[in-house]
Design a protein around this motif. Structure first.
Motif, PDB file in Angstrom:
ATOM      1  N   ASN A  75      -0.069  45.260  -0.537  1.00 19.22           N
ATOM      2  CA  ASN A  75       0.174  44.428   0.595  1.00 19.22           C
ATOM      3  C   ASN A  75      -0.983  44.088   1.396  1.00 19.22           C
ATOM      4  OD1 ASN A  75       3.529  43.794   0.345  1.00 19.22           O
ATOM      5  ND2 ASN A  75       2.989  46.073  -0.104  1.00 19.22           N
ATOM      6  N   ILE A  76      -1.563  42.882   1.714  1.00 24.11           N
ATOM      7  CA  ILE A  76      -2.560  42.749   2.520  1.00 24.11           C
ATOM      8  C   ILE A  76      -2.316  41.826   3.561  1.00 24.11           C
ATOM      9  CG2 ILE A  76      -5.141  41.803   2.700  1.00 24.11           C
ATOM     10  CD1 ILE A  76      -5.066  42.335  -0.414  1.00 24.11           C
ATOM     11  N   SER A  77      -2.402  42.233   4.872  1.00 21.25           N
ATOM     12  CA  SER A  77      -1.761  41.367   6.087  1.00 21.25           C
ATOM     13  C   SER A  77      -2.481  41.332   7.276  1.00 21.25           C
ATOM     14  CB  SER A  77      -0.236  41.506   6.472  1.00 21.25           C
ATOM     15  OG  SER A  77      -0.165  42.992   6.576  1.00 21.25           O
ATOM     16  N   GLN A  78      -2.679  40.343   8.005  1.00 20.85           N
ATOM     17  CA  GLN A  78      -3.202  40.344   9.248  1.00 20.85           C
ATOM     18  C   GLN A  78      -4.722  40.702   9.363  1.00 20.85           C
ATOM     19  OE1 GLN A  78      -0.179  42.407  11.568  1.00 20.85           O
ATOM     20  NE2 GLN A  78       0.925  40.568  11.884  1.00 20.85           N
ATOM     21  N   ASN A  79      -5.550  40.417   8.186  1.00 29.76           N
ATOM     22  CA  ASN A  79      -6.824  40.885   8.399  1.00 29.76           C
ATOM     23  C   ASN A  79      -7.608  39.686   8.494  1.00 29.76           C
ATOM     24  OD1 ASN A  79      -6.455  43.822   7.185  1.00 29.76           O
ATOM     25  ND2 ASN A  79      -5.312  42.676   5.629  1.00 29.76           N
ATOM     26  N   GLU A  80      -9.134  39.953   8.884  1.00 31.27           N
ATOM     27  CA  GLU A  80      -9.860  39.040   9.020  1.00 31.27           C
ATOM     28  C   GLU A  80     -11.105  39.157   7.947  1.00 31.27           C
ATOM     29  OE1 GLU A  80     -12.722  36.427  12.285  1.00 31.27           O
ATOM     30  OE2 GLU A  80     -11.335  38.153  12.932  1.00 31.27           O
ATOM     31  N   ILE A  81     -11.586  38.345   7.130  1.00 31.98           N
ATOM     32  CA  ILE A  81     -12.362  38.626   6.223  1.00 31.98           C
ATOM     33  C   ILE A  81     -13.481  37.402   6.286  1.00 31.98           C
ATOM     34  CG2 ILE A  81     -12.910  39.164   3.696  1.00 31.98           C
ATOM     35  CD1 ILE A  81     -10.046  40.053   3.202  1.00 31.98           C
ATOM     36  N   LYS A  82     -14.827  37.911   6.337  1.00 33.20           N
ATOM     37  CA  LYS A  82     -15.722  36.900   6.780  1.00 33.20           C
ATOM     38  C   LYS A  82     -16.993  37.161   5.857  1.00 33.20           C
ATOM     39  CE  LYS A  82     -18.258  34.368  10.319  1.00 33.20           C
ATOM     40  NZ  LYS A  82     -18.319  34.518  11.923  1.00 33.20           N
ATOM     41  N   ASN A  83     -17.656  35.914   5.407  1.00 35.36           N
ATOM     42  CA  ASN A  83     -18.778  36.234   4.933  1.00 35.36           C
ATOM     43  C   ASN A  83     -19.070  37.212   3.702  1.00 35.36           C
ATOM     44  OD1 ASN A  83     -20.042  34.132   6.645  1.00 35.36           O
ATOM     45  ND2 ASN A  83     -20.907  35.816   8.179  1.00 35.36           N
ATOM     46  N   SER A  84     -17.948  37.001   2.698  1.00 38.17           N
ATOM     47  CA  SER A  84     -18.048  37.906   1.376  1.00 38.17           C
ATOM     48  C   SER A  84     -18.362  36.718   0.315  1.00 38.17           C
ATOM     49  CB  SER A  84     -16.491  38.472   1.277  1.00 38.17           C
ATOM     50  OG  SER A  84     -16.571  39.494   2.336  1.00 38.17           O
ATOM     51  N   ASP A  85     -18.926  37.382  -0.741  1.00 37.08           N
ATOM     52  CA  ASP A  85     -18.750  36.407  -2.122  1.00 37.08           C
ATOM     53  C   ASP A  85     -17.379  36.308  -2.281  1.00 37.08           C
ATOM     54  OD1 ASP A  85     -19.850  35.196  -4.357  1.00 37.08           O
ATOM     55  OD2 ASP A  85     -19.782  36.881  -5.546  1.00 37.08           O
ATOM     56  N   LYS A  86     -16.491  37.154  -2.410  1.00 37.12           N
ATOM     57  CA  LYS A  86     -15.272  36.922  -2.638  1.00 37.12           C
ATOM     58  C   LYS A  86     -14.438  37.669  -1.563  1.00 37.12           C
ATOM     59  CE  LYS A  86     -15.111  35.984  -7.721  1.00 37.12           C
ATOM     60  NZ  LYS A  86     -16.650  36.026  -7.796  1.00 37.12           N
ATOM     61  N   GLY A  87     -13.715  37.087  -0.965  1.00 33.37           N
ATOM     62  CA  GLY A  87     -12.793  37.632   0.169  1.00 33.37           C
ATOM     63  C   GLY A  87     -11.910  38.681  -0.551  1.00 33.37           C
ATOM     64  N   ILE A  88     -10.947  38.279  -1.268  1.00 32.24           N
ATOM     65  CA  ILE A  88      -9.880  39.118  -1.690  1.00 32.24           C
ATOM     66  C   ILE A  88      -9.835  38.823  -3.311  1.00 32.24           C
ATOM     67  CG2 ILE A  88      -7.429  39.889  -2.012  1.00 32.24           C
ATOM     68  CD1 ILE A  88      -7.143  38.795   0.945  1.00 32.24           C
ATOM     69  N   PHE A  89     -10.151  39.910  -3.992  1.00 40.65           N
ATOM     70  CA  PHE A  89     -10.346  39.803  -5.712  1.00 40.65           C
ATOM     71  C   PHE A  89      -9.330  40.854  -6.296  1.00 40.65           C
ATOM     72  CE2 PHE A  89     -12.248  40.763  -9.607  1.00 40.65           C
ATOM     73  CZ  PHE A  89     -12.332  39.507 -10.231  1.00 40.65           C
ATOM     74  N   LEU A  90      -8.294  40.298  -6.885  1.00 43.81           N
ATOM     75  CA  LEU A  90      -7.439  41.137  -7.513  1.00 43.81           C
ATOM     76  C   LEU A  90      -7.522  41.031  -8.983  1.00 43.81           C
ATOM     77  CD1 LEU A  90      -4.536  40.688  -4.908  1.00 43.81           C
ATOM     78  CD2 LEU A  90      -6.179  42.561  -4.977  1.00 43.81           C
ATOM     79  N   TYR A  91      -7.673  42.051  -9.691  1.00 39.92           N
ATOM     80  CA  TYR A  91      -7.922  41.869 -11.199  1.00 39.92           C
ATOM     81  C   TYR A  91      -6.909  42.962 -11.962  1.00 39.92           C
ATOM     82  CZ  TYR A  91     -10.049  41.660 -15.898  1.00 39.92           C
ATOM     83  OH  TYR A  91     -10.429  41.594 -17.233  1.00 39.92           O
ATOM     84  N   GLN A  92      -5.858  42.401 -12.795  1.00 35.03           N
ATOM     85  CA  GLN A  92      -4.903  43.368 -13.381  1.00 35.03           C
ATOM     86  C   GLN A  92      -4.355  44.012 -12.449  1.00 35.03           C
ATOM     87  OE1 GLN A  92      -6.369  45.316 -16.997  1.00 35.03           O
ATOM     88  NE2 GLN A  92      -6.913  43.123 -17.854  1.00 35.03           N
ATOM     89  N   THR A  93      -3.824  43.300 -11.366  1.00 33.83           N
ATOM     90  CA  THR A  93      -3.195  43.948 -10.068  1.00 33.83           C
ATOM     91  C   THR A  93      -1.885  43.084  -9.811  1.00 33.83           C
ATOM     92  OG1 THR A  93      -5.253  44.826  -9.361  1.00 33.83           O
ATOM     93  CG2 THR A  93      -3.327  44.922  -7.749  1.00 33.83           C
ATOM     94  N   PRO A  94      -0.841  43.496 -10.332  1.00 34.66           N
ATOM     95  CA  PRO A  94       0.491  42.624 -10.204  1.00 34.66           C
ATOM     96  C   PRO A  94       1.090  43.063  -9.248  1.00 34.66           C
ATOM     97  CG  PRO A  94       0.882  43.954 -11.846  1.00 34.66           C
ATOM     98  CD  PRO A  94      -0.559  44.512 -11.599  1.00 34.66           C
ATOM     99  N   PHE A  95       1.881  42.190  -8.471  1.00 32.00           N
ATOM    100  CA  PHE A  95       2.883  42.636  -7.295  1.00 32.00           C
ATOM    101  C   PHE A  95       2.556  42.900  -5.952  1.00 32.00           C
ATOM    102  CE2 PHE A  95       4.944  44.201 -11.419  1.00 32.00           C
ATOM    103  CZ  PHE A  95       5.825  43.085 -11.579  1.00 32.00           C
ATOM    104  N   GLY A  96       2.681  41.883  -5.106  1.00 33.56           N
ATOM    105  CA  GLY A  96       2.255  42.214  -3.847  1.00 33.56           C
ATOM    106  C   GLY A  96       2.324  41.004  -2.923  1.00 33.56           C
ATOM    107  N   ASN A  97       1.895  40.918  -1.634  1.00 29.19           N
ATOM    108  CA  ASN A  97       1.892  40.107  -0.612  1.00 29.19           C
ATOM    109  C   ASN A  97       0.657  39.967  -0.043  1.00 29.19           C
ATOM    110  OD1 ASN A  97       4.877  39.538  -0.384  1.00 29.19           O
ATOM    111  ND2 ASN A  97       4.655  41.856  -0.321  1.00 29.19           N
ATOM    112  N   ILE A  98       0.104  38.814   0.297  1.00 28.53           N
ATOM    113  CA  ILE A  98      -1.105  38.370   1.125  1.00 28.53           C
ATOM    114  C   ILE A  98      -0.732  37.640   2.093  1.00 28.53           C
ATOM    115  CG2 ILE A  98      -3.660  37.528   0.757  1.00 28.53           C
ATOM    116  CD1 ILE A  98      -3.498  38.041  -2.263  1.00 28.53           C
ATOM    117  N   THR A  99      -0.619  38.008   3.151  1.00 30.61           N
ATOM    118  CA  THR A  99       0.037  37.199   4.257  1.00 30.61           C
ATOM    119  C   THR A  99      -0.751  37.174   5.450  1.00 30.61           C
ATOM    120  OG1 THR A  99       1.535  38.958   4.655  1.00 30.61           O
ATOM    121  CG2 THR A  99       2.382  37.559   3.344  1.00 30.61           C
TER     122      THR A  99
END
Length: 747
Positions: A423-447
């Protein structure tokens, strides 16, 4: 006990690889450098009788001085010194006596290669010293080497300049040699190549060429060297073990190569080095049981320490600036549990490594970088992470919450591998190659995150299903705002602002059953891309001011309605239309309402809000019920209009009939109680829809349409095949027995 040593499988494999690499390079470089292999004994270590301790002079004005260095060498005996006065000597030398070859000074005495494709100086005996020369080529000499130590030991090469020999500055084949205080520059391939044992390379300065390379070598020391602006990896270790690489300074102006690179090597110590401005600071590939300690690693483009399929690594006390630790995408996840990572700093803040722990809480703490392996119940809140390789990394972990954190200037802001329930919420992500990268990681929320100015993508899911991605602002990323890739099925993309991304605002490829609902997709190259997967729902989105509003490639059975298409340069693009039939996509809700198109020119004579004529999408594909005005205030209780409330529907984004058995989802769930995901619930080889149509029970395997022949297993045929196999086996046994008997009779 027989005394036989048995190697463990991994050690035996590494040893074999070391030997193979050593032999191949000996053969190849022998051909290039003129090295002969006829004298494997390390001469000079045998206690040979020496005539010695004379000094023979070359050049200068003295009586009896030699004009040729080689002539003086030929006249020398073991323990003699050949002193060469300043000047330019156009020769290629072979040293076959244990002498000291001393020049008047590296800035005064120059040996220039006379012949091509042979070493400038070749040493074939041990206990030789070469000091005080500038060694270079004359003209265009290819595949040449400055100095070759050919199967020798106890030699010293020090205080020389070795430059522009086009191949290798110094090649070492042997043991117990010392290479020190040389300046080696502008050599194309390697400045120093080493194949051997117990050699020391120290206090050399290497500039603008190849670095130091070890092949199949053990127990060597590379100490206190300065390597600047190398055109290759600065220190390369291949198939080598138990070497010490310490207190070297490595700096570059090119990010194409690594500072220290290990491949298939084990038991090496890398300590107290300074490594700056390379591709990777330290790169390990298929290398185990290495120790990386107390290095200063700064501002390398792709990572401070990169672990690629490498096991049992100890990383202690390193100081990272603008760097950190990163892992290959395909590394075995259990490797991380074998790592020892402690006491490292990133930008003066702790790099935390947790493994095999539960109930971890980090709030308002100074953090340089975070790595979790096999952990559960992780709560991260109000953290600030800046300028490292990976802000937060998980593998084999679950029940993760990341809330209200700031993660800037990373390769990966948040990265997960083989984990779940994130569960990833209310974050600020800037100037990354990939901001959020999920691999073989089921079930969750990005809000409710703000993700922007990433080089690659804002959110990237691969083999990660069942995500709610909602209410995020994902903008100004160089490639994709959101990419749902490779079987990241059953994701909900709802109410996001996806703006001004370089390629697509949202790209869905190889991932079916995605719901895209009520998003604003504007000023992207493509608003939405759907590639090579079907059964997605695209509903009630604002798709505007993009170069292409919606691109569909090799994808069918998608349902697209209530969307607002306006101010796009091109509304819809079908890829490879001549080779693929796109007519199976649906452009309305099944009840006479389609999409709003700002370039629709038809009329609504009965004023029911639906255009009288279809909207032509192209290639004989139409929205049959174009809306005259955008639909507003849509609140879906049944996304796919199959009669089931979304809370009750296991597949709320499929269109009526998820398993395509001829029965709608609501009929199966409410009336027939058959499986919505299986077209043949009772396994009698008859489709559920066919059984209901013909009055038989889809839940009873013995109740099937009687006018049909139920597919039967042919047990009689199977029996005949088994009997034939047994007969063949018996015949083989009889023939083998007779043959054995005849052999015994002959003996």
């Amino acid at each position: 006990m027989s005394g036989k040593i048995i190697l463990e499988p991994d050690k035996k494999r590494i040893k074999n690889r070391i030997i193979a690499v050593w032999l191949v390079w000996l053969i190849v470089l022998g051909g290039f450098c003129g090295v002969t292999f006829s004298e494997p004994v390390l001469r000079g270590e045998e206690g040979t009788t020496r005539a010695g301790n004379r000094t023979l002079y070359v050049g200068g004005n003295g009586t009896g001085n030699y004009t040729s260095i080689q002539d003086a060498i030929n006249a020398s005996s073991d323990d003699d010194t050949v002193f060469v006065y300043g000047g330019n000597y156009f020769e290629n030398l072979t040293i076959n006596n244990s002498i000291k070859l001393i020049g008047e000074g590296r800035d005064k005495t120059t040996i220039c290669s006379k012949a091509q494709e042979v070493p400038i100086i070749k040493v074939t005996i041990g206990n030789v010293t070469i000091k005080g020369f500038s060694i270079t080529h004359s003209g265009s000499v290819f595949f040449s080497t400055g100095i070759v130590l050919s199967y020798v030991g106890n030699c010293s090469i020090n205080n020389n300049n070795i430059t522009s020999v086009n191949r290798i500055g110094i090649s070492i084949f042997g043991s117990n040699n010392t290479i020190s205080d040389n300046i080696i520059f502008d050599n194309v391939h390697d400045s120093i190549l080493m194949v051997g044992l117990n050699n020391i390379v120290k206090e050399n300065k290497i500039l603008n060429g190849g670095g130091i390379r070890l092949l199949g070598s053990m127990n060597n020391q590379i100490l206190n060297n300065i390597i600047l602006n190398s055109d290759n990896d600065d220190i390369t270790i291949t198939g080598s073990s138990n070497n010490l690489i310490s207190r070297n300074t490595i700096k570059g102006d090119k990010a194409d190569y690594s500072g220290i690179s290990l491949s298939e090597s084990t038991g090496n110590d890398i300590a107290h080095n300074i490594i700056e401005n390379r591709k990777y600071g330290i790169y390990l590939e298929e290398s185990s049981k290495n120790n990386i300690k107390y290095n200063n690693i700064s501002n390398n483009e792709y990572g401070g320490i990169r672990l690629e399929d490498s096991r049992i690594v100890t990383i202690i006390g390193n100081n990272f600036t603008g760097d950190g630790i990163s892992f290959s995408i395909n590394f075995h996840p259990t490797f991380s549990s074998e790592y020892i990572i402690s006491e490292n700093l990133v930008n003066g803040k702790p790099l935390y490594f947790y493994k095999n722990q539960k109930n971890i809480i980090l709030k308002n703490a100074p953090v340089g970088s975070l790595i979790f392996s096999n952990c559960t119940n992780i709560n991260l809140e109000n953290l600030k992470i800046d300028s490292t390789d990976i802000g937060v990394y998980f593998t084999l972990s679950s029940n993760i919450s990341i809330r209200n954190c700031s993660i800037f200037n990373t390769i990966y802001g948040i990265r997960s591998y083989h984990s779940k329930n994130v569960n990833i919420s209310q974050n600020e992500i800037k100037n990354s190659d990939k901001g959020i990268f999920l691999y073989q990681t089921p079930f969750g929320n990005i809000t409710n995150n703000k993700i922007f100015q990433c080089v690659g993508s804002g959110i990237y899911l691969e083999y990660s299903s069942n995500y709610n991605i909602s209410n995020n602002n994902i903008s100004f990323n160089n490639r994709w705002g959101i990419r749902i890739w490779r079987y990241s099925n059953e994701c909900y993309i709802i109410n996001n602002d996806i703006l001004s991304n370089g390629e697509a605002g949202l790209r869905i490829d190889y991932s079916p059953y995605t719901l895209v609902f009520s998003n604003r997709l504007s000023n992207n190259s493509y608003g939405v891309e759907i590639i090579k997967k079907s059964n997605n729902l695209i509903i009630d989105n604002i798709i505007s001011k993009n170069n292409i509003g919606l691109r569909i490639s090799h994808s069918s059975n998608n349902t697209i309605y209530y969307n607002k298409f306006y101010d796009n340069t091109e509304q819809i693009l079908f890829s490879n239309t001549k080779k693929y039939n796109y007519s199976n996509n649906f452009w309305d809700n099944g009840e006479g309402e389609g999409n709003y198109w700002d370039d629709y020119s038809g009329k609504d004579s009965n004023r029911d809000g639906i255009g009288d004529s279809p909207y032509s999408i192209g290639f004989d594909i139409e929205d049959k019920y174009p809306l005259m005005k955008p639909k507003s205030n849509i609140n879906f209780e049944d996304y796919d209009n199959d009669g089931l409330n979304n809370d009750l529907d296991p597949h709320p984004y499929s269109r009526y009939d998820f398993d395509q058995d001829g029965l709608s989802d609501d009929y199966e769930l409410i009336i027939s109680n058959s499986n919505l995901s299986n077209p043949d619930t009772d396994g009698d080889n008859f489709n559920d829809g066919e059984e209901v149509e013909k009055g038989t029970g889809p839940l009873d395997p013995d109740d099937y349409p009687q006018d049909e022949i139920k597919p039967q297993t042919d047990y009689f045929l199977i029996g005949r095949v088994l009997i034939a196999v047994l007969i063949i086996i018996l015949l083989f046994i009889v023939l083998f027995s007779r043959s054995s008997a005849k052999k015994k009779e002959k003996h």
